[in-house]
Design an enzyme around this catalytic site. Structure first.
Site, mmCIF file in Angstrom:
data_model
loop_
_atom_site.group_PDB
_atom_site.id
_atom_site.type_symbol
_atom_site.label_atom_id
_atom_site.label_comp_id
_atom_site.label_asym_id
_atom_site.label_seq_id
_atom_site.Cartn_x
_atom_site.Cartn_y
_atom_site.Cartn_z
ATOM 1 N N ARG A 109 -23.747 -59.257 -45.495
ATOM 2 C CA ARG A 109 -24.158 -60.360 -44.631
ATOM 3 C C ARG A 109 -24.925 -61.355 -45.496
ATOM 4 N NH1 ARG A 109 -25.222 -55.491 -41.903
ATOM 5 N NH2 ARG A 109 -24.031 -55.220 -39.979
ATOM 6 N N LYS B 38 -28.985 -54.505 -41.116
ATOM 7 C CA LYS B 38 -28.995 -54.543 -39.659
ATOM 8 C C LYS B 38 -29.315 -53.153 -39.123
ATOM 9 C CE LYS B 38 -26.380 -56.464 -35.798
ATOM 10 N NZ LYS B 38 -25.117 -57.143 -35.399
ATOM 11 N N HIS C 286 -19.977 -66.115 -42.379
ATOM 12 C CA HIS C 286 -19.764 -64.698 -42.044
ATOM 13 C C HIS C 286 -18.300 -64.295 -42.165
ATOM 14 C CE1 HIS C 286 -21.702 -61.073 -40.632
ATOM 15 N NE2 HIS C 286 -20.770 -60.898 -39.703
ATOM 16 N N ARG D 51 -17.414 -61.899 -45.002
ATOM 17 C CA ARG D 51 -17.605 -60.458 -44.751
ATOM 18 C C ARG D 51 -16.431 -59.907 -43.943
ATOM 19 N NH1 ARG D 51 -21.455 -56.142 -43.665
ATOM 20 N NH2 ARG D 51 -21.420 -55.519 -41.476
ATOM 21 N N HIS E 44 -21.906 -50.342 -40.437
ATOM 22 C CA HIS E 44 -21.745 -50.288 -38.986
ATOM 23 C C HIS E 44 -22.212 -48.931 -38.456
ATOM 24 C CE1 HIS E 44 -18.361 -53.548 -39.006
ATOM 25 N NE2 HIS E 44 -19.569 -54.071 -39.005
ATOM 26 N N TYR F 222 -11.331 -54.847 -36.874
ATOM 27 C CA TYR F 222 -10.583 -55.472 -37.959
ATOM 28 C C TYR F 222 -9.136 -55.005 -38.020
ATOM 29 C CZ TYR F 222 -15.168 -57.014 -39.479
ATOM 30 O OH TYR F 222 -16.402 -57.592 -39.518
#
Length: 330
Positions: free
Chosen positions: A145, A170, A276, A279, A302, A311
């Protein structure tokens, strides 16, 4: 002005929002989470005419969440974020756990991410210069990120193991991701620039960098050590809003975002995209190359593999790698 360093709070906070922020920090939650929770709690308070939350009940919470879904047409993830903030407010801060809630659920589903082809990414990067170019290459090459890239410190780039350590990403979690072969030399040069600037700051009586929560007390001199310096230092010194100390922070995300946005336009790409997307493109390229979804999940950081699975819908050839029957000819 430093935008991603939490401002100093009073030693004995009495104002509502100051006490709320103090509780969030005592739980060692990420500053982004603090900002998000405070944003939604303020929205909740304003929605109910500035009524103090302590006199509100589940009914008022249901009204606000239903308003987001019906009147504001918010997405599912937005409504869920607001719910998490308000549940924290009542359960952890007010110590008034909410009863079971019944509200109108948001129907607006999550959009598929925009993805660039490899050639499109290369064209965008060709329109970038200096630090913005290297940050963009890191985002695409390592799946970072933008703030994860900008907050990298000298010690986080491990040339020997050829990996990058992302600290407090995150969810306030650490993770390791790959260090691409093609970035070893430019990152080494960037590190030399960073350390030379740090040496100059030290000679002028500065050179102390912002330290994560608690470490400045545990290791008082660590902020002046080369290992803790930001890999992408800002051009100018700035005043830390918490301590009042004049320090060199890292590059601001908005300056790099503007540069990447400009490069996308110059590249003649008309997809709805921002920084973004680099990424997103990293994850999609790995899927196309046949890498395991769990490996990609770990590299991206994640918490839930279902986030990574989105994705699979944007890989080339129809979103699922499927060849259309019309391409077989007639």
């Amino acid at each position: 002005m430093i935008l991603d360093v939490p401002p100093k709070l009073p030693d004995n906070p009495t104002r509502f929002m100051d006490r709320l922020r103090a509780l969030i920090r005592s739980r060692n939650m990420a500053y982004k989470t603090e900002q998000t929770y405070c944003h939604w709690i303020k929205r909740f308070i304003r929605f109910h005419g500035m009524q103090h939350p302590s006199v509100c009940s589940a009914k008022e919470v249901e009204q606000f969440l239903s308003h987001l879904a019906v009147q504001r047409n918010s997405s599912i993830s937005t409504q869920r974020t607001a719910l998490n903030a308000i549940v924290f407010l009542f359960r952890e801060f007010l110590e008034q756990p909410l009863d079971e809630l019944s509200f109108e659920l948001a129907r607006k589903s999550r959009r598929l991410p925009t993805v660039f082809t490899h050639d499109e990414v290369r064209t965008v990067i060709d329109h970038l210069q200096d630090e913005s170019r290297l940050v963009a290459r890191l985002m695409y090459g390592s799946g970072l990120r933008i703030n994860e890239a900008l907050r990298l410190r000298v010690k986080d780039v491990d040339f020997g193991m050829q990996q990058i350590i992302v600290r407090s990403g995150k969810g306030n979690k650490d993770r390791a991701t790959l260090l691409p072969d093609s970035l070893i030399e430019p990152l080494g040069l960037q590190m030399e620039i960073c350390l030379a600037l740090h040496k100059k700051d030290l000679a002028q009586g500065h050179g102390e960098v912002y330290m994560p929560t608690g470490l400045d007390r545990k290791y008082p001199s660590a902020g002046r050590e080369p290992a803790w310096q930001y890999l992408f230092p800002a051009a100018k010194l700035s005043v830390d809003p918490r301590s009042g100390v004049l320090r060199r922070h890292h590059l601001l995300d908005r300056s790099v975002q503007r540069a990447i946005g400009s490069a996308i336009r110059k590249a003649g790409i008309y997809k709805q995209a921002n920084s973004h997307v680099l990424r997103h493109s990293f994850a999609t390229r790995l899927l196309e190359a046949g890498y395991d979804i769990r490996t990609i999940q770990k590299l991206l950081g994640h918490a839930d593999v279902r986030t990574t699975e989105i994705y699979t819908h944007v890989v080339r050839k129809g979103g699922f790698g499927v060849r259309s029957p019309v391409d077989e000819g007639f």
